[in-house]
Design a protein around this motif. Sequence first.
Motif, short mmCIF file in Angstrom:
data_model
loop_
_atom_site.label_atom_id
_atom_site.label_comp_id
_atom_site.label_asym_id
_atom_site.label_seq_id
_atom_site.Cartn_x
_atom_site.Cartn_y
_atom_site.Cartn_z
N ALA A 28 -11.42 -26.16 -11.45
CA ALA A 28 -12.86 -26.10 -11.75
C ALA A 28 -13.38 -27.49 -12.13
N ALA A 29 -12.59 -28.23 -12.90
CA ALA A 29 -12.99 -29.60 -13.26
C ALA A 29 -13.06 -30.48 -12.02
N ALA A 30 -12.04 -30.38 -11.18
CA ALA A 30 -12.00 -31.20 -9.97
C ALA A 30 -13.18 -30.89 -9.05
N ALA A 31 -13.57 -29.60 -9.01
CA ALA A 31 -14.65 -29.19 -8.11
C ALA A 31 -15.98 -29.84 -8.48
N VAL A 32 -16.15 -30.24 -9.73
CA VAL A 32 -17.39 -30.91 -10.14
C VAL A 32 -17.14 -32.39 -10.46
N GLY A 33 -15.97 -32.87 -10.01
CA GLY A 33 -15.71 -34.30 -10.12
C GLY A 33 -15.35 -34.80 -11.50
N LEU A 34 -14.81 -33.91 -12.34
CA LEU A 34 -14.43 -34.32 -13.69
C LEU A 34 -12.92 -34.46 -13.81
N PRO A 35 -12.43 -35.53 -14.40
CA PRO A 35 -11.00 -35.60 -14.74
C PRO A 35 -10.77 -34.80 -16.02
N LEU A 36 -9.81 -33.89 -15.99
CA LEU A 36 -9.54 -33.07 -17.18
C LEU A 36 -8.53 -33.83 -18.05
N ASP A 37 -9.02 -34.85 -18.76
CA ASP A 37 -8.15 -35.69 -19.57
C ASP A 37 -8.51 -35.53 -21.05
N ARG A 38 -8.00 -36.45 -21.87
CA ARG A 38 -8.21 -36.31 -23.32
C ARG A 38 -9.66 -36.51 -23.73
N HIS A 39 -10.49 -37.01 -22.81
CA HIS A 39 -11.90 -37.23 -23.13
C HIS A 39 -12.76 -35.99 -22.85
N VAL A 40 -12.15 -34.97 -22.23
CA VAL A 40 -12.91 -33.78 -21.83
C VAL A 40 -12.25 -32.54 -22.42
N VAL A 41 -13.06 -31.63 -22.91
CA VAL A 41 -12.57 -30.35 -23.39
C VAL A 41 -13.42 -29.25 -22.77
N ALA A 42 -12.83 -28.07 -22.61
CA ALA A 42 -13.55 -26.96 -21.97
C ALA A 42 -13.67 -25.78 -22.92
N ALA A 43 -14.79 -25.10 -22.83
CA ALA A 43 -14.99 -23.83 -23.54
C ALA A 43 -15.05 -22.74 -22.49
N LEU A 44 -14.09 -21.82 -22.54
CA LEU A 44 -14.03 -20.72 -21.59
C LEU A 44 -14.79 -19.53 -22.14
N ASN A 45 -15.82 -19.12 -21.41
CA ASN A 45 -16.64 -17.96 -21.80
C ASN A 45 -17.18 -18.09 -23.22
N GLY A 46 -17.41 -19.34 -23.63
CA GLY A 46 -18.08 -19.59 -24.89
C GLY A 46 -17.23 -19.55 -26.12
N ASP A 103 -15.96 -15.70 -14.92
CA ASP A 103 -15.76 -16.71 -15.96
C ASP A 103 -16.86 -17.77 -15.93
N THR A 104 -17.18 -18.29 -17.10
CA THR A 104 -18.05 -19.45 -17.24
C THR A 104 -17.28 -20.52 -18.01
N VAL A 105 -17.24 -21.72 -17.46
CA VAL A 105 -16.55 -22.83 -18.10
C VAL A 105 -17.58 -23.90 -18.46
N ALA A 106 -17.60 -24.28 -19.71
CA ALA A 106 -18.47 -25.36 -20.16
C ALA A 106 -17.60 -26.57 -20.49
N PHE A 107 -17.87 -27.69 -19.82
CA PHE A 107 -17.14 -28.93 -20.09
C PHE A 107 -17.95 -29.80 -21.04
N LEU A 108 -17.28 -30.30 -22.07
CA LEU A 108 -17.93 -31.13 -23.06
C LEU A 108 -17.12 -32.41 -23.27
N SER A 109 -17.79 -33.43 -23.74
CA SER A 109 -17.09 -34.67 -24.04
C SER A 109 -16.37 -34.54 -25.37
N ALA A 110 -15.05 -34.67 -25.34
CA ALA A 110 -14.28 -34.57 -26.59
C ALA A 110 -14.60 -35.72 -27.52
N ASP A 111 -14.95 -36.86 -26.96
CA ASP A 111 -15.26 -38.05 -27.77
C ASP A 111 -16.52 -37.86 -28.61
N ALA A 112 -17.37 -36.96 -28.16
CA ALA A 112 -18.63 -36.73 -28.87
C ALA A 112 -18.49 -35.64 -29.92
#
Length: 290
Positions: free
Chosen positions: A246-264, A279-288
């Motif tokens: 899912a991250a790759a499909a929207v061009g995001l590297p799923l690394d330590r800078h990114v965290v995901a919330a699954l279904n909230g 499913d709904t996946v929300a990607f957020l910046s872990a650094d923020a």
Amino acid sequence: MSSHSVAPDDGSAAGIVLAGGRSSRMGESKAALEWHGSTLLRRTTGLLARTVDGPVVVVRAPGQALPALPAGVETVDDPVEGRGPMQGIAIGLAALSDRARIAFVCSTDLPFLHPAYVRRVLSALDAEVDVVLPHAGGHRQPLAAAYRTALAPVVAGMVTHGQLKLAMLFDHCRVRRIDDAGLLADPRLRALDPELDSVLNVNEPDDYRVARARPAPEITVQRFGALASGGKRGPTVVEAATLGAAAAAVGLPLDRHVVAALNGDQITRDAEMPLVAGDTVAFLSADAGG
């Protein structure tokens, strides 16, 4: 407790995955079969882990090598090979009997298992019954069913006396049988798995090829904070069987800078976390601090 997880009023629900079958028709270990960049066993255990409140246990054959499992999933060894699912169920129930009242028991090879199916089956196991036995797709589904963990000594005793057919167990306990219509009376299951593909297993190479050729489930992806710059906030619908896809499909590297919330409510960055329709996946910046 997660709003999407399942626990009966009298204690937690757990999960048991039987991985010790000989896979003779498949010709290789079904547990290790590739599934959209993951494995069948990793997918099945991951789906149960995100659905039930209690532990998830994999029962394996003596000395059986297993592919990587999600963090927290336990393995227990079936000490005697060749006694079939009755022995595996006995071992699994015994491993959980002091930590959960009920367990969803399944085989490794259910690539389309949906949490909505697991919840529906577990919810039907009340104080009046010991087993919820679905009759879906024209067949009984004892390896996609719910069992009371207190059955552990009953099942073990039957195995000791050579009673290895699951049908014999159902003569020794209170069973609630639930057919397609009963399962699909649940509106969420009806919406997300209307054909009850949850019970489709892959026994032979052709079964696996046909199943693997299906498109991955449709997932809704959203980005927030710094990840939403340039009008990329979403939502976007992608086909993805795992969080990493899912991250790759929207061009995001799923690394330590990114965290995901699954279904909230389930926060993760596990790239092999299995995803399912709805499913709904929300990607957020872990650094923020997201």
